[in-house]
Motif scaffolding. Structure first.
Motif, PDB file in Angstrom:
ATOM      1  N   PHE A 164      37.296  47.569  55.557  1.00 22.80           N
ATOM      2  CA  PHE A 164      36.231  47.059  54.691  1.00 22.80           C
ATOM      3  C   PHE A 164      36.778  46.722  53.308  1.00 22.80           C
ATOM      4  O   PHE A 164      36.493  45.652  52.743  1.00 22.80           O
ATOM      5  N   TYR A 165      37.590  47.608  52.739  1.00 21.46           N
ATOM      6  CA  TYR A 165      38.175  47.329  51.425  1.00 21.46           C
ATOM      7  C   TYR A 165      39.008  46.053  51.456  1.00 21.46           C
ATOM      8  O   TYR A 165      38.967  45.241  50.516  1.00 21.46           O
ATOM      9  N   LEU A 166      39.781  45.886  52.531  1.00 20.90           N
ATOM     10  CA  LEU A 166      40.633  44.700  52.642  1.00 20.90           C
ATOM     11  C   LEU A 166      39.796  43.425  52.705  1.00 20.90           C
ATOM     12  O   LEU A 166      40.074  42.449  51.991  1.00 20.90           O
ATOM     13  N   LEU A 167      38.762  43.421  53.536  1.00 24.92           N
ATOM     14  CA  LEU A 167      37.899  42.240  53.645  1.00 24.92           C
ATOM     15  C   LEU A 167      37.218  41.940  52.317  1.00 24.92           C
ATOM     16  O   LEU A 167      37.130  40.780  51.885  1.00 24.92           O
ATOM     17  N   PHE A 168      36.717  42.968  51.656  1.00 25.19           N
ATOM     18  CA  PHE A 168      36.015  42.782  50.384  1.00 25.19           C
ATOM     19  C   PHE A 168      36.972  42.257  49.314  1.00 25.19           C
ATOM     20  O   PHE A 168      36.616  41.387  48.515  1.00 25.19           O
ATOM     21  N   ALA A 169      38.198  42.768  49.313  1.00 25.90           N
ATOM     22  CA  ALA A 169      39.181  42.319  48.330  1.00 25.90           C
ATOM     23  C   ALA A 169      39.551  40.857  48.541  1.00 25.90           C
ATOM     24  O   ALA A 169      39.639  40.073  47.582  1.00 25.90           O
ATOM     25  N   VAL A 170      39.758  40.456  49.797  1.00 25.15           N
ATOM     26  CA  VAL A 170      40.200  39.098  50.095  1.00 25.15           C
ATOM     27  C   VAL A 170      39.093  38.075  49.868  1.00 25.15           C
ATOM     28  O   VAL A 170      39.327  37.009  49.274  1.00 25.15           O
ATOM     29  N   PHE A 171      37.883  38.374  50.308  1.00 27.97           N
ATOM     30  CA  PHE A 171      36.815  37.367  50.294  1.00 27.97           C
ATOM     31  C   PHE A 171      35.899  37.451  49.073  1.00 27.97           C
ATOM     32  O   PHE A 171      35.120  36.531  48.834  1.00 27.97           O
ATOM     33  N   VAL A 172      35.976  38.538  48.306  1.00 29.61           N
ATOM     34  CA  VAL A 172      35.092  38.665  47.145  1.00 29.61           C
ATOM     35  C   VAL A 172      35.889  38.879  45.864  1.00 29.61           C
ATOM     36  O   VAL A 172      35.856  38.061  44.944  1.00 29.61           O
ATOM     37  N   LEU A 173      36.630  39.972  45.800  1.00 32.13           N
ATOM     38  CA  LEU A 173      37.293  40.337  44.550  1.00 32.13           C
ATOM     39  C   LEU A 173      38.351  39.337  44.120  1.00 32.13           C
ATOM     40  O   LEU A 173      38.584  39.150  42.926  1.00 32.13           O
ATOM     41  N   TRP A 174      38.998  38.707  45.091  1.00 37.86           N
ATOM     42  CA  TRP A 174      40.126  37.836  44.771  1.00 37.86           C
ATOM     43  C   TRP A 174      39.745  36.755  43.749  1.00 37.86           C
ATOM     44  O   TRP A 174      40.530  36.445  42.858  1.00 37.86           O
ATOM     45  N   LYS A 175      38.555  36.193  43.893  1.00 39.43           N
ATOM     46  CA  LYS A 175      38.115  35.133  42.984  1.00 39.43           C
ATOM     47  C   LYS A 175      37.092  35.615  41.967  1.00 39.43           C
ATOM     48  O   LYS A 175      36.587  34.819  41.184  1.00 39.43           O
ATOM     49  N   GLY A 176      36.764  36.887  41.981  1.00 41.34           N
ATOM     50  CA  GLY A 176      35.795  37.418  41.028  1.00 41.34           C
ATOM     51  C   GLY A 176      34.460  37.693  41.696  1.00 41.34           C
ATOM     52  O   GLY A 176      33.943  36.860  42.442  1.00 41.34           O
ATOM     53  N   THR A 177      33.889  38.848  41.402  1.00 45.95           N
ATOM     54  CA  THR A 177      32.654  39.264  42.052  1.00 45.95           C
ATOM     55  C   THR A 177      31.441  38.616  41.389  1.00 45.95           C
ATOM     56  O   THR A 177      31.245  38.761  40.183  1.00 45.95           O
ATOM     57  N   THR A 178      30.661  37.916  42.175  1.00 49.79           N
ATOM     58  CA  THR A 178      29.398  37.350  41.721  1.00 49.79           C
ATOM     59  C   THR A 178      28.341  37.615  42.783  1.00 49.79           C
ATOM     60  O   THR A 178      28.660  37.904  43.940  1.00 49.79           O
ATOM     61  N   LYS A 179      27.088  37.492  42.388  1.00 48.25           N
ATOM     62  CA  LYS A 179      26.014  37.702  43.355  1.00 48.25           C
ATOM     63  C   LYS A 179      26.124  36.703  44.502  1.00 48.25           C
ATOM     64  O   LYS A 179      25.967  37.069  45.679  1.00 48.25           O
ATOM     65  N   ARG A 180      26.391  35.458  44.191  1.00 47.68           N
ATOM     66  CA  ARG A 180      26.477  34.435  45.223  1.00 47.68           C
ATOM     67  C   ARG A 180      27.621  34.734  46.188  1.00 47.68           C
ATOM     68  O   ARG A 180      27.473  34.617  47.412  1.00 47.68           O
ATOM     69  N   ARG A 181      28.766  35.124  45.641  1.00 44.01           N
ATOM     70  CA  ARG A 181      29.927  35.367  46.496  1.00 44.01           C
ATOM     71  C   ARG A 181      29.700  36.575  47.407  1.00 44.01           C
ATOM     72  O   ARG A 181      30.064  36.551  48.586  1.00 44.01           O
ATOM     73  N   VAL A 182      29.101  37.637  46.880  1.00 40.84           N
ATOM     74  CA  VAL A 182      28.823  38.807  47.709  1.00 40.84           C
ATOM     75  C   VAL A 182      27.789  38.471  48.781  1.00 40.84           C
ATOM     76  O   VAL A 182      27.900  38.898  49.930  1.00 40.84           O
ATOM     77  N   THR A 183      26.771  37.686  48.413  1.00 40.69           N
ATOM     78  CA  THR A 183      25.742  37.297  49.384  1.00 40.69           C
ATOM     79  C   THR A 183      26.348  36.478  50.516  1.00 40.69           C
ATOM     80  O   THR A 183      26.041  36.700  51.698  1.00 40.69           O
TER      81      THR A 183
END
Length: 362
Positions: A164-183
């Motif tokens: 889960f941490y790996l997926l979240f880091a690659v698809f969300v954190l890498w470019k910056g956390t935003t509501k749209r990106r997390v959604t």
């Protein structure tokens, strides 16, 4: 007169003041850990039967009917994890997430490994003592992907967390956390989990974590609601993943006529756990931010790691060596495990966490 232009509605800022510790989350963490503990002590057979001197179903004929559902505390843990990771990672980098997870997970984990092996040598219950090679691999927390025998039975959940941490880091954190990106991540992961669940591709199942994805996604969506307020789309994501997660949890349960575990009770337990997290997200449990829950939250992780195998050894001593009745042995064992967790927190986690944090920063 020129038309006055209204400023756009800002929806990216925090909805609640930062720095407020959600102690009610600590309470839910401990409750979920106690659920799993009850399952390992009373809700299943196996090595614990050797510790009790008989099947828990015979020792605790009524309590077993409750304890067998305690394993669902793991799914509640995953919901909490999704919420907490999104909350703690907001505005931070991938490196920050990596450092925070290393210093949070490894010190207590290493202590639990040594304590479990010590209990296996001195007070054996299942007769299994890990090989040196297996123990060394377990130190890395990568025993699951390398198909190495586990020292800690509960560590399979840590492998789900790491993915889960790996997926979240690659698809969300890498470019910056935003509501749209997390959604978008929540929606994409839900679709991927459905596809993986119906496939026979081992690599896809390993990467997507279909059994855990619905619960992590629910936690992520609930944090967005906590931060930005009610959103019909997010509640829709939660509803879909509640249905998926409940269905996945019930799929492997036989019909009620051939199993004591009722699918409807599984549904009810999961719904209550997710409902409690929804109350946290919407501030309805803010009245329960008692200070002592901070201590409960600190004890939860080391308690979760050691309660199974080490707890069985304690049961063996209390029940068969000291002849303490089972009704007293059960709460005494839980108390001993909580005390051991507190010692791990104070003597291992605190000093080693500070050292690792400084080392990783340098």
């Amino acid at each position: 007169m020129p038309t006055q232009v209204q400023p756009p509605l800002v929806t990216t800022g925090p909805r609640r003041l930062p720095g407020v510790r959600l102690r009610e989350l600590d309470g839910l963490r401990l409750l979920a850990a106690l659920m799993v503990c009850l399952y390992h002590y009373t809700g299943r057979d196996g090595p614990v039967a050797d510790a009790w001197g008989g099947s828990p179903r015979d020792v605790f004929p009524h309590l077993t009917q409750i304890g067998q559902y305690g394993s669902l505390g793991v799914q509640i843990f995953f919901v909490i994890s999704g919420f907490v990771i999104c909350m703690s990672s907001w505005g931070r980098s991938v490196g920050d997430l990596f450092r925070s997870r290393v210093v949070r997970l490894y010190p207590a984990y290493w202590a639990a490994l040594f304590l479990t092996v010590g209990a296996a040598v001195l007070l054996p219950v299942d007769g299994h003592i890990p090989r040196y090679a297996d123990f060394l691999v377990n130190l890395t927390m990568l025993q699951m992907p390398t198909d190495t025998p586990r020292v800690l039975g509960v560590c399979w959940t840590l492998w789900a967390e790491l993915r889960f941490y790996l997926l979240f880091a690659v698809f969300v954190l890498w470019k910056g956390t935003t509501k749209r990106r997390v959604t978008l991540f929540c929606g994409g992961w839900t679709v991927a989990a459905v596809i993986a669940q119906g496939s026979e591709n081992d690599i896809l199942n390993t990467l997507v974590v279909p059994d855990g994805a619905p619960y992590f996604v629910i936690g992520l969506a609930l944090y967005l609601i906590h931060r930005f307020g009610h959103d019909p789309a997010l509640w829709g994501v939660i509803a879909v993943n509640w249905a998926l997660g409940s269905g996945f949890a019930m799929q492997n349960v036989p019909a009620p006529s051939t199993s004591a575990r009722e699918p409807l009770i599984i549904l009810a337990v999961l719904t209550c756990g997710i409902g409690a997290m929804a109350l946290v997200a919407t501030g309805r449990l803010a009245f329960a931010r008692w200070r002592w829950l901070t201590v409960a939250g600190a004890l939860t992780y080391p308690f979760y790691l050691i309660h199974e195998h080490v707890g069985w050894s304690v049961i063996l001593v209390l029940r068969q060596h000291l002849n303490i009745p089972a009704a007293q042995t059960l709460p005494l064992t839980v108390a001993v495990m909580l005390l051991a967790a507190w010692l791990i927190h104070r003597l291992v986690e605190r000093p080693l966490t500070a050292y690792l944090r400084g080392l990783l920063r340098r």
